[in-house]
Structure formats: C-alpha cells, structure tokens
Scaffold this active site. Structure first.
Site, PDB file in Angstrom:
ATOM      1  N   ASN A 111     -60.270 -12.391  46.199  1.00  0.00           N
ATOM      2  CA  ASN A 111     -60.886 -13.681  46.521  1.00  0.00           C
ATOM      3  C   ASN A 111     -60.689 -14.126  47.972  1.00  0.00           C
ATOM      4  O   ASN A 111     -61.621 -14.664  48.575  1.00  0.00           O
ATOM      5  CB  ASN A 111     -60.472 -14.794  45.544  1.00  0.00           C
ATOM      6  CG  ASN A 111     -59.070 -14.621  45.029  1.00  0.00           C
ATOM      7  OD1 ASN A 111     -58.237 -14.051  45.731  1.00  0.00           O
ATOM      8  ND2 ASN A 111     -58.804 -15.093  43.821  1.00  0.00           N
ATOM      9  N   ASP A 141     -55.940  -8.263  39.253  1.00  0.00           N
ATOM     10  CA  ASP A 141     -55.652  -9.560  38.625  1.00  0.00           C
ATOM     11  C   ASP A 141     -56.826 -10.100  37.814  1.00  0.00           C
ATOM     12  O   ASP A 141     -56.653 -11.005  37.006  1.00  0.00           O
ATOM     13  CB  ASP A 141     -55.269 -10.584  39.698  1.00  0.00           C
ATOM     14  CG  ASP A 141     -53.903 -10.297  40.292  1.00  0.00           C
ATOM     15  OD1 ASP A 141     -53.064  -9.712  39.590  1.00  0.00           O
ATOM     16  OD2 ASP A 141     -53.680 -10.665  41.460  1.00  0.00           O
ATOM     17  N   GLU A 242     -45.621 -12.191  35.765  1.00  0.00           N
ATOM     18  CA  GLU A 242     -44.618 -12.577  36.764  1.00  0.00           C
ATOM     19  C   GLU A 242     -44.706 -14.053  37.125  1.00  0.00           C
ATOM     20  O   GLU A 242     -43.719 -14.657  37.527  1.00  0.00           O
ATOM     21  CB  GLU A 242     -44.774 -11.731  38.033  1.00  0.00           C
ATOM     22  CG  GLU A 242     -46.138 -11.891  38.696  1.00  0.00           C
ATOM     23  CD  GLU A 242     -46.313 -11.044  39.963  1.00  0.00           C
ATOM     24  OE1 GLU A 242     -45.318 -10.712  40.611  1.00  0.00           O
ATOM     25  OE2 GLU A 242     -47.473 -10.721  40.274  1.00  0.00           O
ATOM     26  N   TYR A 292     -45.549  -1.719  41.094  1.00  0.00           N
ATOM     27  CA  TYR A 292     -46.706  -0.992  41.632  1.00  0.00           C
ATOM     28  C   TYR A 292     -47.270   0.067  40.679  1.00  0.00           C
ATOM     29  O   TYR A 292     -48.422   0.473  40.832  1.00  0.00           O
ATOM     30  CB  TYR A 292     -46.338  -0.310  42.945  1.00  0.00           C
ATOM     31  CG  TYR A 292     -46.086  -1.227  44.107  1.00  0.00           C
ATOM     32  CD1 TYR A 292     -46.791  -2.420  44.278  1.00  0.00           C
ATOM     33  CD2 TYR A 292     -45.136  -0.909  45.071  1.00  0.00           C
ATOM     34  CE1 TYR A 292     -46.551  -3.253  45.365  1.00  0.00           C
ATOM     35  CE2 TYR A 292     -44.891  -1.726  46.163  1.00  0.00           C
ATOM     36  CZ  TYR A 292     -45.597  -2.904  46.314  1.00  0.00           C
ATOM     37  OH  TYR A 292     -45.365  -3.714  47.392  1.00  0.00           O
ATOM     38  N   GLN A 294     -48.355  -0.143  37.837  1.00  0.00           N
ATOM     39  CA  GLN A 294     -49.496  -0.630  37.060  1.00  0.00           C
ATOM     40  C   GLN A 294     -50.778  -0.696  37.867  1.00  0.00           C
ATOM     41  O   GLN A 294     -51.847  -0.808  37.290  1.00  0.00           O
ATOM     42  CB  GLN A 294     -49.209  -2.006  36.459  1.00  0.00           C
ATOM     43  CG  GLN A 294     -49.208  -3.156  37.434  1.00  0.00           C
ATOM     44  CD  GLN A 294     -48.494  -4.379  36.883  1.00  0.00           C
ATOM     45  OE1 GLN A 294     -49.058  -5.157  36.147  1.00  0.00           O
ATOM     46  NE2 GLN A 294     -47.222  -4.527  37.252  1.00  0.00           N
ATOM     47  N   ARG A 295     -50.696  -0.646  39.171  1.00  0.00           N
ATOM     48  CA  ARG A 295     -51.940  -0.683  39.935  1.00  0.00           C
ATOM     49  C   ARG A 295     -52.230   0.639  40.628  1.00  0.00           C
ATOM     50  O   ARG A 295     -53.278   0.789  41.250  1.00  0.00           O
ATOM     51  CB  ARG A 295     -51.922  -1.832  40.945  1.00  0.00           C
ATOM     52  CG  ARG A 295     -51.055  -1.620  42.153  1.00  0.00           C
ATOM     53  CD  ARG A 295     -51.091  -2.854  43.038  1.00  0.00           C
ATOM     54  NE  ARG A 295     -50.620  -2.536  44.368  1.00  0.00           N
ATOM     55  CZ  ARG A 295     -50.252  -3.421  45.276  1.00  0.00           C
ATOM     56  NH1 ARG A 295     -50.312  -4.711  44.991  1.00  0.00           N
ATOM     57  NH2 ARG A 295     -49.850  -3.052  46.464  1.00  0.00           N
TER      58      ARG A 295
END
Lengths: 405, 405
Positions: A111, A141, A242, A292, A294-295
């Site tokens: 964004n 996200d 988080e 990290y 997870q991405r």
C-alpha cells in the site's frame, strides 16, 4: 526508431511470488517489443540511477523467476512524497527517466509503494514529462484495498496452514495437555493468522484458537478459551498475529516491553502469550516464531498465487502499452465454487496508503475463529503446489546477476 | 496354530518419518505372517495394556504412513528401568505380554528409549518369559551412537537448510545491514544447526555463522565475526542450536534466565543472541524459532530419509523373526560419491543412553562453520523430495484410528 522503454521496480517486503510478477512483466514486454529496465532496490535505486537491463538476460533465466522467493531486483522502503512535498525527488526522477528515455513505470509493491505510484501518475502534469504508471499488487499481509486478494498472500497462507496441520499431528502424538503457539506476521491485520484455520478439518484439529489484531485481546476470555480447549481436546494450538492489541489498541508486545522488561524486548506476541499462560496457568507452551520463513517459502508455493502474480505483471505491461496510467491490476472474484476470478483495473487512488482489515463477516462470533465464508475465501488462494527444481536435496534457486545499465 | 505376535511402539519426540518406520515394520510383518499390535503412547501404553491391532487396518491406510508426520500411535517419554530398579514395571509388562501372547517387541525411539530396549532384551533371563527385542532408530537430533545417521534427521536437515536458503534470498533483497537468527533444535548437539550450512553455495550465501553446542560460546569472538560478515557481505544469517553453552558449560538461555530476567523466561538461545546484538552493537535482528515445524515438515520429506526409516522398520521385523534380540538396525555408510549405505546390526548396549556429538573433524577451525567433510556427510541424507498428496491446497494427511484391542 528505438523501442519504447519501461522501468520495473519492487518495493516493500518480498514475498514468495514477487518475482513471478517480474517474470510476467518481463516476458510480456519481450512479446510486445517493450524494452524493460529494472531498478535496483526499488524507488531508492530509481532515484539514484541504479538500473539494470532485463533485455540482456536469457529467456531461461527469466523463466526461473517463477520459483524464486525474495525480490530479485532488491527492494527498499524508500517512498516518494507528493510533488509539493518532495519536489527535489521529482526532479531527480525526471533526470533519470530522461537519461534513459523511460516513459513507463511499473511499481510492484504494497500500500505505501502503490501510494507513491498514485502520486507519480501525476508526473506529466507536474513535470511536463510523459510517464505512464501502473501498479502491480504485492503483499503477504493481504491488506490491499481494491483487489480481492494480493499476490503473495496465498503462498504464505499455504505455508502457515500446512505447518499448523503438521504440528497438529506432532502435538496429537504427544498426548494431553500440550499448548503450542505459532506467531505469524500481520502487524495490523489478521489475514495470515486466520489462514491457519484452513488446517483444521474438524474442531479437534489444530488450530484451536486464533488471535487476530481485529479483535481486542482480553486475557480473561483467552484463558477461559484455553481451559476449554484443553478440557475438550487435550491440547490447544494457537495462531497469533504479531500485531494483536489490547482494548486500548496498544500492541501487547509493546505493553510487555514497557511494563515487564523495561527497554529490553525479547520475542513478540507469541512469547507474550506464552508468558501469560505460564504466569496464570502454570502452562509451559511451545512457541514457533515463523518470521521470514512464511514469506520466503518458495519450496511450496501456491500455484494459484504464482499464476495470479504472473498475470498481474503481464496485464500491467499490456495496460501501459495501451496508454493507461494511474491504475493497478486488481483481482476480482467472480465465484467460489469453482473458484473463478478476473483481472480488473483499479484506480491507484483507491489503493494507495489504505489498509484492508479482516471484515466482521470473516470473524467467528467468539472472536477466536473464522467463519465458513472466510474459509471459502482463502482456500482457492492456496490451491495447487508449485514446487521448484531441486539439486543436492535443496531448492535450486539461481539468483540472476542483472546487468547494470 | 495362531500367528506369532509382535508389539511395536514409538517413543520420544516425533519426526517427519517416524511413521515410515512403522509402515516398514507393519508391511513386513504382513508379508511374513507376523501379527502386529501397536502400543498407544509408547512404553506408557504398553505397561497400561493400551494396545491396538494393526492387522485390522487396510493396506491403503498403512501405505499413507509414508507421508505422515508425528507419531501415529502416540509417543511418551515414559522409560523403564532395570529389573533391579523397576521390578514392578517388569512384572506388569509380563502380564500384558502374556495376556496377548506377545513374544516380540519393537522399540522405535531415541537414545533413552533404546536404553530401555537394551534392558528389556534381558527379559527372558529375569522373567522366564521369552521376548525378543529389536530397536529402530529415530531422532531428528542425529545423536545416536552406532548408526551413521538416524532416520528423522535428513528430513529436518532438508527443512532447515531449505528455509535458510530461502530466507537468504529474502535478506539479500532487502539490502545491507540485516541480521537474521534461526534457532534450531539441538539441546546437546549441533547436527541440526550444522545442516543449515548446506544452504550456502558460496561464502556470500546464508548462513554466515553457525553456533553449535560443541563450541563454547564466546561473546567477543562472536561479535567480531558478525562485524566481519556485515562488512564483507552486508548481511549475517546465523543458525543457532537451542543448546549452546558458555565456557562453563551452562546453557546461554539459562544464564539469561537467572541473570537478566529472574524466573521469567521468554525465547531461547536465538532471542538471547538477538539481545546481545542489540545491547553490544545496536543491531535489531530478526529471529525465527522454528520449533516443531522442523520436525513435522512432512510436506517436504527427504526421500532418502523416508526410505531409510522404512528399511529400518522392515529389517527389525526380519531380525526378530530370525531370532535376533538386543540389537538395533543401524545405518552404515559405505561411500559418499555416490552415496552408498547398508544396514547393520548394532548391539543395543552400544546405543542406549549414549549421545553422539558433532566430531571435531566436522567443525570448521573458526568454530562458526562446518568442514567440507560434514557437507559430504549431510547432503545425501537430504536427497530427493517426498511430497505427500495434497487436497484443498494442503497436505492431505489422514490420521489412522487404530482399532483398540
């Protein structure tokens, strides 16, 4: 007559499929006779004239981008303000663009970065220099407005939900009384933590509780819910974002920092929850902080996610060449069963600097779960397995050394 | 005449391939005309006569064990002492075995569990009840003596090294100055942290530092090494075993507990290292605590590991039927290039209650790395990808409801 030229940049945190959008953009540019430069390190590199020439890279190398996590060109969090606020940046940018005869800009980001793209769509009006700007969405996200989902989210959701299902089997082996906490990313939104719910095929399976930033954390209700799950299922697996906050909207991890540990902060929301369980119930929970992993989990990408990321890049180039500007390629969901979607033009003004939270209809009445509507939403985004080539037992990613201009 | 009968049990922490050993044992029993019971929850269930009948489960269901993480029968850390120490347990065990006419015992576990198996190999001598006992090795920690490697290690090594390679790409995208810490399991040994080194194809690639329990942690040397890596590579990815210790042999995570935080412990060695970097260098590092994910990652098993796990179960059954007892199926490495191995009989007395640490020849001279010999050792163990079936975007594990006896 030389080819028209675009510059492509990646901005913000990488995802497992960011490079698939780059691949879609570059391969489409090649087909359409558009020269494509890349900016190193996002807007920072663009402003500093640190560019590379993707045209000089082989088709084979470009094809590998489909598998490669990270941001192959480098990313940064450098933003660019409005013309009124940041005129110097705008003038530097004109110099760089003019030097390379670039009149097309592709911004692949979240964004904040798409907010920059929105402002730069006014470049010609302010600077008298023709520049078409199109955005390509990207974020794990999933908080972008104007698109049903964001490329990057589906693969992270798949990673997290797979891990939760696997840990659930491990916990079940170990018998009664276990509590496991998996901290996911999501500073302001619960899309990633919520995705873990897809792991449970019935109420006995992990996860048993979700802690979402959209629901103010209430320690008493939470502890009662843990008691309940332990009593009913003998275990409690928790996915916590988080960014969960207390009733005053403060991050619990920050509350911890000031109240308990002074300036020394260890761990985040997951450890804070573990601490609470230890203090109030004497329970010693296991905590995974996926961070990290997870991405960056390119070893198990979602095929749907990779495909959507690619098509967003492809469409963005086509739109630039059709003379469009100030828009982003967005995903529009047509139906769930079977999943059907299309690409639509979204004005960048709708997207930039906005944030989409989990809507109330996706959050269960107890505040610790999701609704069937959310599961219908998330499942197709995780569909299909995109497995990279392996060598010597590990994913054989081959970083591209982009030739500097 | 009724079939001879064995009982199989799983003990200690689960791995991604523990159930593959169960599959090997059960399928071999079926071929050889041996009836196979399972004990729920390891030795605890065996002593409490909580058994199940694997013979009543379909071949199709058994075949799925190849993919399923966790311990399908349930595990426990219940141990059994010597006859002199734990005569009551031995008498209870005789009752259970006699009730079901069981004369063969398969113990699938780590060093503690195999120590129990060693003691129980004396069952006939002490109790006058014929019982053959064979061990099947299992541990992600790879700390078993008497076998070149332990089933379970290869898949965890593959998971961790893949994650490290992927995070390395993510970090490289983000530019200079990043420090990432991945905390692996390994309370007393560094095999898992060391495996991360396989991710790096050159010195620029992650990981840049390993912190192993075999090397006493020295803060000054560590900080100097971080400074060096940041200066040379612009980033520093660190794999740290949970069990690193200071020069006095104390766990750093425990030192932290007593000196800094009183009784409240958050995080482990990874966070302790992050804290040190923040305090001494002002560096804010990212920390991943992989926790159970590293031992439950069935979505990306090592084919070699799954195969070895299966063959250990198969061979253990064959040995029982050949009248052997007091031995474990061990893996013997014949050569590295190409990798070649065989199964060998290992006396349980060699294995039980022992612990194999990383030998000095596998640890680099600087104490923060491994040698080429270690890489030659670990690579074949991660070889090949065993991907489970997927459904709705997630691994389609189907837990077996073992029929109670």
């Amino acid at each position: 007559m030389s080819k028209p030229r675009a510059v492509y940049l990646q901005s913000g945190g990488p995802t497992a499929v960011l490079n698939a959008s780059a691949q879609g953009a570059i391969e489409t540019a090649r087909k359409r006779g558009l020269s494509m430069y890349g900016a190193f390190d996002g807007l920072a590199g663009l402003l500093e004239d640190r560019l590379c020439d993707t045209d000089a890279v082989s088709d084979e190398a470009i094809a590998q981008l489909a598998f490669m996590p990270g941001g192959s060109f480098g990313v940064s969090r450098r933003m660019i303000g409005s013309f009124a606020e940041a005129g110097d940046d705008w003038r530097r940018l004109r110099e760089v663009l003019a030097r390379h005869d670039i009149h097309y800009l592709l911004v692949n980001g979240g964004n904040g970065s798409l907010g920059c793209a929105e402002r730069l769509a006014e470049f010609e009006r302010h600077m008298g220099y023709p520049l078409k700007v199109v955005g390509i969405p990207k974020t794990i996200d999933n908080d972008l407005v104007g698109t049903d989902n964001s490329p990057g989210y589906g693969s992270s959701a798949k990673f997290l939900a797979s891990a939760m299902r696997e840990v659930g089997l491990d916990m079940t082996s170990m018998g009664w009384g276990r509590v496991f906490i998996m901290e996911t990313m999501g500073r302001h939104t619960g899309w990633l933590a919520a995705a873990c719910a897809a792991a449970a095929r019935n109420e006995r399976e992990a996860p048993h509780l979700l802690l979402l930033p959209e629901v103010a954390f209430d320690a008493e209700r939470f502890l009662a819910a843990v008691d309940d799950r332990l009593a009913r299922f003998g275990q409690c697996a928790i996915a916590v974002a988080e960014g969960i906050t207390d009733a005053d909207g403060r991050f619990v991890a920050e509350a911890k920092k000031s109240e308990v540990y002074g300036h020394e902060q260890l761990g985040g929301a997951g450890h804070w929850i573990a601490q609470l369980l230890l203090r109030e119930r004497g329970i010693s929970a296991h905590v995974a902080q996926v961070d990290y992993l997870q991405r960056a989990g390119g070893h198990l990408g979602s095929s749907m996610d990779v495909r959507q990321a690619y098509i967003m890049g492809e469409r963005a180039v086509e739109w630039l060449l059709a003379g469009k500007s100030g828009v982003m390629a967005g995903i529009k969901r047509i139906q769930n069963h079977p999943y059907c979607w299309d690409v639509e033009e979204v004005p960048l003004a709708v997207v930039g600097d906005q944030e989409k939270r989990l809507p109330p209809e996706y959050i269960g009445a107890d505040g610790f779960s999701v609704t069937p509507a959310f599961l219908d939403y998330v499942r197709p985004l995780m569909e299909g397995e995109r497995i990279p080539p392996f060598k010597d037992g590990l994913p054989d990613y081959r970083p591209i050394a982009w030739p500097k201009v």
